[in-house]
Design a protein around this motif. Structure first.
Motif, PDB file in Angstrom:
ATOM      1  N   SER A  59       0.842  -1.190   0.000  1.00 56.10           N
ATOM      2  CA  SER A  59       0.000   0.000   0.000  1.00 56.10           C
ATOM      3  C   SER A  59       0.880   1.242   0.000  1.00 56.10           C
ATOM      4  CB  SER A  59      -0.868  -0.008   1.255  1.00 56.10           C
ATOM      5  OG  SER A  59      -1.420   1.255   1.476  1.00 56.10           O
TER       6      SER A  59
ATOM      7  N   MET B  35      -0.425   4.024   1.211  1.00 51.29           N
ATOM      8  CA  MET B  35      -1.197   4.873   2.111  1.00 51.29           C
ATOM      9  C   MET B  35      -0.253   5.547   3.116  1.00 51.29           C
ATOM     10  SD  MET B  35      -4.430   3.852   4.534  1.00 51.29           S
ATOM     11  CE  MET B  35      -5.564   3.698   3.167  1.00 51.29           C
TER      12      MET B  35
ATOM     13  N   LEU C 100      -3.363   6.137   7.409  1.00 42.45           N
ATOM     14  CA  LEU C 100      -3.465   4.794   7.965  1.00 42.45           C
ATOM     15  C   LEU C 100      -3.871   4.864   9.436  1.00 42.45           C
ATOM     16  CD1 LEU C 100      -3.069   1.784   7.339  1.00 42.45           C
ATOM     17  CD2 LEU C 100      -0.710   2.045   8.114  1.00 42.45           C
TER      18      LEU C 100
ATOM     19  N   LEU D 214      -7.575   5.524   9.602  1.00 40.25           N
ATOM     20  CA  LEU D 214      -8.295   4.301   9.259  1.00 40.25           C
ATOM     21  C   LEU D 214      -8.254   3.316  10.426  1.00 40.25           C
ATOM     22  CD1 LEU D 214      -9.782   2.612   7.139  1.00 40.25           C
ATOM     23  CD2 LEU D 214      -7.550   1.864   6.295  1.00 40.25           C
TER      24      LEU D 214
ATOM     25  N   CYS E  69      -5.103  -9.177  10.851  1.00 35.55           N
ATOM     26  CA  CYS E  69      -4.192  -9.105   9.706  1.00 35.55           C
ATOM     27  C   CYS E  69      -3.213 -10.274   9.658  1.00 35.55           C
ATOM     28  CB  CYS E  69      -3.408  -7.792   9.737  1.00 35.55           C
ATOM     29  SG  CYS E  69      -4.433  -6.347   9.430  1.00 35.55           S
TER      30      CYS E  69
ATOM     31  N   TRP F 252       3.832   0.116  10.878  1.00 34.33           N
ATOM     32  CA  TRP F 252       2.937   0.721   9.877  1.00 34.33           C
ATOM     33  C   TRP F 252       2.510   2.113  10.319  1.00 34.33           C
ATOM     34  CZ3 TRP F 252      -1.109  -3.784   9.199  1.00 34.33           C
ATOM     35  CH2 TRP F 252      -0.508  -4.846   8.522  1.00 34.33           C
TER      36      TRP F 252
ATOM     37  N   ASN G 247       5.263  -0.215   5.061  1.00 35.43           N
ATOM     38  CA  ASN G 247       3.929  -0.097   4.482  1.00 35.43           C
ATOM     39  C   ASN G 247       3.212  -1.438   4.576  1.00 35.43           C
ATOM     40  OD1 ASN G 247       4.111   2.595   3.589  1.00 35.43           O
ATOM     41  ND2 ASN G 247       5.280   1.938   1.816  1.00 35.43           N
TER      42      ASN G 247
ATOM     43  N   LYS H 254      -1.528  -4.499   0.486  1.00 38.71           N
ATOM     44  CA  LYS H 254      -2.856  -4.063   0.049  1.00 38.71           C
ATOM     45  C   LYS H 254      -3.962  -4.868   0.712  1.00 38.71           C
ATOM     46  CE  LYS H 254      -5.574  -2.862  -3.994  1.00 38.71           C
ATOM     47  NZ  LYS H 254      -6.693  -2.606  -3.135  1.00 38.71           N
TER      48      LYS H 254
ATOM     49  N   VAL I 234      -4.628  -3.379   4.148  1.00 43.57           N
ATOM     50  CA  VAL I 234      -5.345  -2.101   4.043  1.00 43.57           C
ATOM     51  C   VAL I 234      -6.810  -2.346   3.676  1.00 43.57           C
ATOM     52  CG1 VAL I 234      -5.526   0.076   2.764  1.00 43.57           C
ATOM     53  CG2 VAL I 234      -3.300  -0.744   3.532  1.00 43.57           C
ATOM     54  N   ASP I 235      -7.042  -3.240   2.739  1.00 40.20           N
ATOM     55  CA  ASP I 235      -8.428  -3.573   2.367  1.00 40.20           C
ATOM     56  C   ASP I 235      -9.192  -4.124   3.566  1.00 40.20           C
ATOM     57  OD1 ASP I 235      -7.901  -2.746  -0.216  1.00 40.20           O
ATOM     58  OD2 ASP I 235      -7.745  -4.781  -1.042  1.00 40.20           O
TER      59      ASP I 235
ATOM     60  N   LEU J  15      -8.559  -3.472   6.785  1.00 39.07           N
ATOM     61  CA  LEU J  15      -8.809  -2.350   7.699  1.00 39.07           C
ATOM     62  C   LEU J  15      -9.978  -1.496   7.212  1.00 39.07           C
ATOM     63  CD1 LEU J  15      -5.185  -1.206   8.567  1.00 39.07           C
ATOM     64  CD2 LEU J  15      -6.843  -2.249  10.110  1.00 39.07           C
ATOM     65  N   GLN J  16     -10.032  -1.250   5.913  1.00 37.49           N
ATOM     66  CA  GLN J  16     -11.138  -0.466   5.362  1.00 37.49           C
ATOM     67  C   GLN J  16     -12.465  -1.187   5.581  1.00 37.49           C
ATOM     68  OE1 GLN J  16      -9.515   0.039   1.405  1.00 37.49           O
ATOM     69  NE2 GLN J  16      -8.890   2.144   1.853  1.00 37.49           N
TER      70      GLN J  16
END
Length: 82
Positions: free
Chosen positions: A8, A10, A15, A18, A33, A43, A49, A52, A55-56, A58-59
């Protein structure tokens, strides 16, 4: 090391926001995770980082929390529940 296409881009401040929106502890996020808590700290400091997929996830967790708060009639402020 993971390929760049899977990492990511981000920024750490985004982050962090989020992460806060998930309402979860560092340990809970690490468990979701599949990584160590120290990885979460790296992070959030911007040392590394997340990939992805993380991050997906977490979203998705943040959206699920926001959706649950809307259904319960709560206003979602982005701050963790007390």
């Amino acid at each position: 090391m993971a390929s760049c296409q899977y990492l990511s881009q981000m920024p750490a401040p985004q982050l962090k926001l989020l992460f806060e929106q998930t309402g979860l502890t560092h340990a809970q996020v690490a468990e979701h995770c599949g990584c160590d808590v120290s990885t979460i700290y790296r992070w959030l400091r911007g040392d590394n980082n997340p990939n992805k997929v993380a991050v997906d996830l977490l979203q998705s967790l943040a959206q699920r929390r926001a959706s649950g708060n809307r259904k319960a009639g709560k206003v979602f402020s982005g701050a963790p529940d007390e």
